[in-house]
Design an enzyme around this catalytic site. Structure first.
Site, PDB file in Angstrom:
ATOM      1  N   LYS A 192       0.828  -1.214   0.000  1.00  0.00           N
ATOM      2  CA  LYS A 192       0.000   0.000   0.000  1.00  0.00           C
ATOM      3  C   LYS A 192       0.864   1.266   0.000  1.00  0.00           C
ATOM      4  O   LYS A 192       0.629   2.178  -0.777  1.00  0.00           O
ATOM      5  CB  LYS A 192      -0.923   0.040   1.240  1.00  0.00           C
ATOM      6  N   ARG A 213      -8.976   0.790   9.811  1.00  0.00           N
ATOM      7  CA  ARG A 213      -8.559  -0.588  10.106  1.00  0.00           C
ATOM      8  C   ARG A 213      -9.605  -1.314  10.925  1.00  0.00           C
ATOM      9  O   ARG A 213      -9.427  -2.497  11.219  1.00  0.00           O
ATOM     10  CB  ARG A 213      -7.253  -0.563  10.892  1.00  0.00           C
ATOM     11  N   ARG A 233       0.420  -8.820  13.789  1.00  0.00           N
ATOM     12  CA  ARG A 233      -0.220  -7.861  12.878  1.00  0.00           C
ATOM     13  C   ARG A 233      -1.117  -8.580  11.867  1.00  0.00           C
ATOM     14  O   ARG A 233      -2.169  -8.058  11.493  1.00  0.00           O
ATOM     15  CB  ARG A 233       0.851  -7.047  12.144  1.00  0.00           C
TER      16      ARG A 233
HETATM   17  P1  AMP Z   1       1.405   0.625   9.217  1.00  0.00           P
HETATM   18  O1  AMP Z   1       2.580   1.472   8.905  1.00  0.00           O
HETATM   19  O2  AMP Z   1       0.172   1.014   8.433  1.00  0.00           O
HETATM   20  O3  AMP Z   1       1.685  -0.854   9.134  1.00  0.00           O
HETATM   21  O4  AMP Z   1       1.023   0.920  10.746  1.00  0.00           O
HETATM   22  C1  AMP Z   1       1.934   0.665  11.795  1.00  0.00           C
HETATM   23  C2  AMP Z   1       1.218   0.580  13.120  1.00  0.00           C
HETATM   24  O5  AMP Z   1       0.587   1.832  13.415  1.00  0.00           O
HETATM   25  C3  AMP Z   1       0.105  -0.450  13.214  1.00  0.00           C
HETATM   26  O6  AMP Z   1       0.576  -1.759  13.466  1.00  0.00           O
HETATM   27  C4  AMP Z   1      -0.701   0.113  14.386  1.00  0.00           C
HETATM   28  O7  AMP Z   1      -0.036  -0.118  15.612  1.00  0.00           O
HETATM   29  C5  AMP Z   1      -0.631   1.608  14.118  1.00  0.00           C
HETATM   30  N1  AMP Z   1      -1.745   2.037  13.227  1.00  0.00           N
HETATM   31  C6  AMP Z   1      -1.630   2.525  11.956  1.00  0.00           C
HETATM   32  N2  AMP Z   1      -2.833   2.809  11.447  1.00  0.00           N
HETATM   33  C7  AMP Z   1      -3.736   2.484  12.406  1.00  0.00           C
HETATM   34  C8  AMP Z   1      -5.151   2.517  12.478  1.00  0.00           C
HETATM   35  N3  AMP Z   1      -5.895   2.928  11.442  1.00  0.00           N
HETATM   36  N4  AMP Z   1      -5.745   2.105  13.637  1.00  0.00           N
HETATM   37  C9  AMP Z   1      -5.017   1.691  14.696  1.00  0.00           C
HETATM   38  N5  AMP Z   1      -3.682   1.604  14.691  1.00  0.00           N
HETATM   39  C10 AMP Z   1      -3.035   1.990  13.553  1.00  0.00           C
END
Ligand code: AMP
Length: 210
Positions: free
Chosen positions: A13, A88, A166
């Protein structure tokens, strides 16, 4: 164009969004990047969410929704945006529906085995968030960012235990959003795998959106 990029961690993404933001001339809003920048700058929010991110769990909806609401209120989002990593959960999607009318939701599909292969080899530039992969998308100079020359890092949550967590969180909390958005007629599917280059996945995305 107001859109959401949906898909498991490691589906690509962020990489596609980095290309799509220039192509469509709209901002790329990654909630993960916003949290990581708060952690790096040791803001109040950053201190609150640091251990949650390291474990691979989700930040509470109320905190995340408020952060996105503030970001979408900025003037550069008027013409459109790419939301990467948000929503999410169903409550986040409901909150988003009250803020804006979406044009499309891209569902990036990839097998769980390929996700593990991708995440464990993923490296990131700590200041720009630019993403690499040691095999599939290596930097020009080993371990260094192509533009800033900074040392690349491996995210805490790209380590094995956190990856597993995750993926479970994605299946339980985020995957139901595919049907949620299918019911609204917004889903555009992009099937991806580790044989495709970032440019090819961007091309598939562009077609899916046209
Ligand atoms: P990502 O870079 O999108 O993989 O996000 C890294 C981490 O940020 C995730 O594993 C969550 O801990 C937190 N995070 C990012 N987006 C969200 C969201 N929409 N809701 C809750 N936690 C989030």
């Amino acid at each position: 164009m107001k859109m959401v990029f949906l898909g498991p961690p490691g589906a690509g993404k962020g990489t596609v969004a980095a290309a799509a933001k220039d192509y469509y001339g709209i901002p790329h809003i990654s909630t993960g990047d916003l949290f990581r920048s708060n952690i790096k700058n040791e803001t109040e929010l950053g201190l609150k969410v640091k251990s949650i991110l390291a474990s691979g769990g989700l930040v509470p909806d109320s905190i995340t929704i408020e952060m996105v609401r503030n970001r979408l209120a900025e003037p550069d989002c008027e013409k459109g945006f790419i939301l990467d990593g948000f929503p999410r959960t169903i409550p986040q999607a409901d909150a988003l529906a009250e803020m804006v009318d979406l044009d499309a939701v891209v569902d990036f599909q990839i097998s769980a085995e390929e996700v593990v292969e991708r995440l464990s080899g993923r490296r990131m530039c700590p200041s720009t968030g630019r993403i690499y992969h040691i095999v599939f998308n290596p930097p020009k100079v080993d371990g260094k960012d192509d533009e800033t020359g900074e040392d690349l890092i491996q995210r805490e949550d790209d380590k094995e235990e956190a990856i597993k967590h995750r993926l479970d969180v994605y299946t339980q909390q985020t995957e139901p959003l595919i049907n949620y958005y299918k019911a609204k007629g917004l889903i555009r599917e992009v099937k991806t795998n580790n044989d495709l280059t970032p440019a090819q996945v961007f091309e598939l995305t562009r077609k899916a959106l046209s």
